[in-house]
Design a protein around this motif. Structure first.
Motif, PDB file in Angstrom:
ATOM      1  N   GLN A  95      -4.821   1.860 -10.385  1.00  0.00           N
ATOM      2  CA  GLN A  95      -5.374   0.521  -9.666  1.00  0.00           C
ATOM      3  C   GLN A  95      -7.093   0.931  -9.328  1.00  0.00           C
ATOM      4  O   GLN A  95      -7.682   0.007  -9.505  1.00  0.00           O
ATOM      5  CB  GLN A  95      -4.790   0.541  -8.315  1.00  0.00           C
ATOM      6  N   ALA A  96      -7.377   2.120  -8.894  1.00  0.00           N
ATOM      7  CA  ALA A  96      -8.679   2.101  -8.492  1.00  0.00           C
ATOM      8  C   ALA A  96      -9.582   2.018  -9.709  1.00  0.00           C
ATOM      9  O   ALA A  96     -10.574   1.696  -9.718  1.00  0.00           O
ATOM     10  CB  ALA A  96      -8.882   3.375  -7.606  1.00  0.00           C
ATOM     11  N   ALA A 102      -6.396  12.364  -5.565  1.00  0.00           N
ATOM     12  CA  ALA A 102      -6.105  11.702  -4.379  1.00  0.00           C
ATOM     13  C   ALA A 102      -4.971  12.870  -3.327  1.00  0.00           C
ATOM     14  O   ALA A 102      -4.275  13.540  -3.796  1.00  0.00           O
ATOM     15  CB  ALA A 102      -5.001  10.518  -4.569  1.00  0.00           C
ATOM     16  N   ASP A 154       0.765  -1.283   0.045  1.00  0.00           N
ATOM     17  CA  ASP A 154       0.008  -0.123  -0.088  1.00  0.00           C
ATOM     18  C   ASP A 154       0.802   1.250   0.125  1.00  0.00           C
ATOM     19  O   ASP A 154       0.301   2.504  -0.149  1.00  0.00           O
ATOM     20  CB  ASP A 154      -1.005  -0.029   1.152  1.00  0.00           C
ATOM     21  N   SER A 161       2.455   8.627  -6.610  1.00  0.00           N
ATOM     22  CA  SER A 161       1.649   7.742  -5.749  1.00  0.00           C
ATOM     23  C   SER A 161       0.186   7.814  -6.043  1.00  0.00           C
ATOM     24  O   SER A 161      -0.535   6.917  -6.036  1.00  0.00           O
ATOM     25  CB  SER A 161       1.900   8.134  -4.258  1.00  0.00           C
ATOM     26  N   TRP A 221      -0.462   6.274  -9.654  1.00  0.00           N
ATOM     27  CA  TRP A 221      -0.654   4.850  -9.442  1.00  0.00           C
ATOM     28  C   TRP A 221      -1.963   4.225  -8.953  1.00  0.00           C
ATOM     29  O   TRP A 221      -2.620   3.338  -9.339  1.00  0.00           O
ATOM     30  CB  TRP A 221       0.547   4.363  -8.531  1.00  0.00           C
ATOM     31  N   HIS A 222      -2.342   4.904  -7.625  1.00  0.00           N
ATOM     32  CA  HIS A 222      -3.693   4.634  -7.130  1.00  0.00           C
ATOM     33  C   HIS A 222      -4.893   4.652  -7.886  1.00  0.00           C
ATOM     34  O   HIS A 222      -5.530   4.047  -7.929  1.00  0.00           O
ATOM     35  CB  HIS A 222      -3.901   5.707  -5.510  1.00  0.00           C
ATOM     36  N   ARG A 266       1.802   7.386   1.235  1.00  0.00           N
ATOM     37  CA  ARG A 266       0.580   6.656   1.480  1.00  0.00           C
ATOM     38  C   ARG A 266      -0.694   7.513   1.000  1.00  0.00           C
ATOM     39  O   ARG A 266      -0.748   8.712   1.113  1.00  0.00           O
ATOM     40  CB  ARG A 266       0.318   6.151   2.852  1.00  0.00           C
ATOM     41  N   ILE A 267      -1.654   6.967   0.290  1.00  0.00           N
ATOM     42  CA  ILE A 267      -3.018   7.628   0.005  1.00  0.00           C
ATOM     43  C   ILE A 267      -3.668   7.692   1.269  1.00  0.00           C
ATOM     44  O   ILE A 267      -3.990   6.812   2.152  1.00  0.00           O
ATOM     45  CB  ILE A 267      -3.798   6.826  -0.953  1.00  0.00           C
TER      46      ILE A 267
END
Lengths: 154, 154
Positions: free
Chosen positions: B78-79, B121, B36, B71, B74-75, B112-113
């Motif tokens: 993925q989401a 984000a 994560d 970050s 990337w999030h 981290r998100i």
């Protein structure tokens, strides 16, 4: 010929990445007092891009951080009746990127003191390019005491 | 050999000052996914100093800004079930400089998100060097739409 900048007057041998006159690989920001404001002009270079034609946001923050720090140091020097600025360091800074900043235009920075005590100042600054505000910054800068690693390092 | 970074995988031709693999005069930050978290290691150089032996706070902000942006990208990839990251830009970032960061030690970044929606984000990141947290950052990163100057510029 413009008059010497704050950095040239008080830290000519500094190699600070953002504003050291002696760092040939740095940004060499040059800040000037204009009444209650501190101003600077700066020309971006292709190496400082975020993507083609636009300036990197970290470089924007670097310029606003150094410019704010010198604004605070100048203010504390004047307010304290000192003959040179105290060694100030950045405690925190926050940058808002409002719109892209072009690489091929000079940019103008303006900073003003919005709060201060004997050893610290809060500075608000903005970056204007091609007639528009591109970014703003608010930072807190603190004069360090003997024993701090930055003391008398300029 | 470490696996390719996010930048090497998705933007190998980027010349971003902070993280472009193709900018020989930039910082070339390389971010890696670890569960994560998104992490990075980076070695400061003498040209990046604030004063002798210590890293400039603007460079610290530049690293944390680029690392946070990747970050977030990337999030969102993925989401959203995307096959590559969306083009994200920094809306704002705020840096706290807790103590000086030595120039002669490698530093480690972790991000981290902490909040996200479909197109943006919020990321919290920290910089550790020589076993101590030296700086923290909170930033908001937004995926841009067609028509924005950054769209498809990576």
């Amino acid at each position: 010929m413009s008059p010497p900048s704050l950095q040239e007057r008080f830290a000519p041998h500094s190699r600070c990445f953002g504003c050291g006159p002696a760092n040939a690989q740095g940004l060499r920001l040059a800040s000037h007092v204009q009444g209650d404001l501190v101003t600077a002009s700066w020309q971006p270079d292709d190496r400082h891009q975020a993507f083609p034609g636009m300036l990197n946001g970290g470089i924007i923050g670097t310029l606003l951080d150094c410019h704010g720090n010198w604004s605070a140091a100048w203010h504390l020097m004047q307010a304290g009746g000192l003959d040179r600025p105290p060694c100030t360091v950045t405690a925190e800074y926050a940058v808002k990127l409002l719109r892209p900043t072009p690489l091929d235009q000079p940019l103008e920075l303006t900073a003003r003191i919005v709060a201060a005590s004997t050893d610290r100042a809060t500075v608000e600054a903005e970056l204007v390019s091609a007639g528009k505000v591109r970014a703003t910054c608010r930072g807190l800068f603190v004069a360090v005491r003997p024993g701090h690693p930055a003391y008398h390092q300029w």
